[in-house]
Write a protein that holds these residues in place. Sequence first.
Motif, PDB file in Angstrom:
ATOM      1  N   TYR A 148     -26.974  31.682   5.982  1.00 47.33           N
ATOM      2  CA  TYR A 148     -27.018  32.951   5.674  1.00 47.33           C
ATOM      3  C   TYR A 148     -28.537  33.370   5.697  1.00 47.33           C
ATOM      4  O   TYR A 148     -28.961  34.404   5.381  1.00 47.33           O
ATOM      5  N   LEU A 149     -29.266  32.636   4.640  1.00 48.25           N
ATOM      6  CA  LEU A 149     -30.131  33.250   3.989  1.00 48.25           C
ATOM      7  C   LEU A 149     -31.309  33.392   5.193  1.00 48.25           C
ATOM      8  O   LEU A 149     -32.026  34.380   5.099  1.00 48.25           O
ATOM      9  N   LEU A 150     -31.318  32.759   6.107  1.00 53.07           N
ATOM     10  CA  LEU A 150     -32.638  32.822   7.428  1.00 53.07           C
ATOM     11  C   LEU A 150     -31.541  34.336   8.351  1.00 53.07           C
ATOM     12  O   LEU A 150     -32.469  34.795   8.929  1.00 53.07           O
ATOM     13  N   GLN A 151     -30.564  34.079   8.047  1.00 53.54           N
ATOM     14  CA  GLN A 151     -29.874  35.401   9.432  1.00 53.54           C
ATOM     15  C   GLN A 151     -30.029  36.543   8.298  1.00 53.54           C
ATOM     16  O   GLN A 151     -30.197  37.857   8.460  1.00 53.54           O
ATOM     17  N   LEU A 152     -30.101  36.423   6.922  1.00 51.79           N
ATOM     18  CA  LEU A 152     -30.263  38.047   6.070  1.00 51.79           C
ATOM     19  C   LEU A 152     -31.363  38.318   5.668  1.00 51.79           C
ATOM     20  O   LEU A 152     -31.548  39.539   6.306  1.00 51.79           O
ATOM     21  N   LEU A 153     -32.178  37.422   6.371  1.00 50.80           N
ATOM     22  CA  LEU A 153     -34.137  37.563   6.712  1.00 50.80           C
ATOM     23  C   LEU A 153     -34.046  38.596   7.613  1.00 50.80           C
ATOM     24  O   LEU A 153     -34.474  38.919   8.343  1.00 50.80           O
ATOM     25  N   ARG A 154     -33.527  38.003   8.762  1.00 46.53           N
ATOM     26  CA  ARG A 154     -33.494  38.564  10.778  1.00 46.53           C
ATOM     27  C   ARG A 154     -33.035  39.512  10.520  1.00 46.53           C
ATOM     28  O   ARG A 154     -33.931  40.306  11.109  1.00 46.53           O
ATOM     29  N   ASP A 155     -31.875  39.967   9.830  1.00 49.45           N
ATOM     30  CA  ASP A 155     -31.495  41.127  10.014  1.00 49.45           C
ATOM     31  C   ASP A 155     -32.259  42.399   8.764  1.00 49.45           C
ATOM     32  O   ASP A 155     -32.201  43.500   9.209  1.00 49.45           O
ATOM     33  N   HIS A 156     -32.950  42.319   8.454  1.00 46.35           N
ATOM     34  CA  HIS A 156     -33.305  43.245   8.000  1.00 46.35           C
ATOM     35  C   HIS A 156     -35.153  42.744   7.415  1.00 46.35           C
ATOM     36  O   HIS A 156     -35.964  43.942   6.986  1.00 46.35           O
ATOM     37  N   THR A 157     -35.906  41.780   8.064  1.00 47.90           N
ATOM     38  CA  THR A 157     -37.210  41.879   8.435  1.00 47.90           C
ATOM     39  C   THR A 157     -37.724  41.638   9.607  1.00 47.90           C
ATOM     40  O   THR A 157     -37.008  40.614  10.352  1.00 47.90           O
ATOM     41  N   LYS A 158     -38.981  41.298  10.093  1.00 49.39           N
ATOM     42  CA  LYS A 158     -39.215  40.758  10.893  1.00 49.39           C
ATOM     43  C   LYS A 158     -39.644  39.191  10.653  1.00 49.39           C
ATOM     44  O   LYS A 158     -40.687  38.904  10.098  1.00 49.39           O
ATOM     45  N   THR A 159     -37.869  38.413  11.086  1.00 46.62           N
ATOM     46  CA  THR A 159     -38.295  37.089  10.377  1.00 46.62           C
ATOM     47  C   THR A 159     -38.404  36.234  11.352  1.00 46.62           C
ATOM     48  O   THR A 159     -37.644  36.589  12.777  1.00 46.62           O
ATOM     49  N   THR A 160     -39.804  35.218  12.088  1.00 52.57           N
ATOM     50  CA  THR A 160     -39.276  34.382  12.779  1.00 52.57           C
ATOM     51  C   THR A 160     -39.356  32.702  12.425  1.00 52.57           C
ATOM     52  O   THR A 160     -40.109  32.586  11.537  1.00 52.57           O
ATOM     53  N   VAL A 161     -38.698  31.769  13.121  1.00 49.75           N
ATOM     54  CA  VAL A 161     -38.431  30.774  12.625  1.00 49.75           C
ATOM     55  C   VAL A 161     -39.545  29.398  13.632  1.00 49.75           C
ATOM     56  O   VAL A 161     -38.570  29.419  14.795  1.00 49.75           O
TER      57      VAL A 161
END
Length: 218
Positions: A148-161
């Motif tokens: 959920y945390l990673l998805q939340l970051l992807r939805d609202h910020t430019k997130t790369t894992v």
Amino acid sequence: MIALYIILAVLALIFLLLLLPVRLSLVFRDELSLTASYLFVHIPIYPKEKSVRPSDYSPRKLRKRKKKLKKKRQLQKAAAAKKASKPKVPLKQRIRQLRLILYILKNVYKNILSAVHVRVKRLYVRVATEDAAKTAILYGVAAQGTSYLLQLLRDHTKTTVKRGGADVIADFCGTESSLDADILFSVRPISVLYLGLRAAFFFLKHKLTSPDKNKKTE
């Protein structure tokens, strides 16, 4: 003409510096570590590194430090007395200020989140307890929470894992859980400048169109 070239070169350099990101590195293994960096400058935020020198504890330095501490306490006492004597802000005015802040945040919060780039280099959660059933339950909670945390970051910020950089493991042989994280947050100064100008625009717009302003002009 040479002066014009110099001015253009300086402006180009400033623009280039505004494009280079400011980074905040969050590392957690045995303890939390926060480091801010820009170009080749690295500033430890937590824990702050402090070098200890024997010369810092000389009688002269100790007297100077004591005098400085006494002056600081006097200034704090004077500031507290000034604050106590200062008239309280009416509740109506506080509500107007709060509405103004909420109005600005409502219009710029999406821009704030989109300006932040998050790079998850490493996020390993190892779940272990003395009881196997409890470990299994906590593993499910940790796995779902991390997802959920990673998805939340992807939805609202430019997130790369990073590939293979995030994982939750259930260790039925261990007795103690652990977290190993290395996350990098970055933002360009030009984005911060844009957000500041946008916030100032909505501040002025609210001030010019507020009912209180209209009442004063009538």
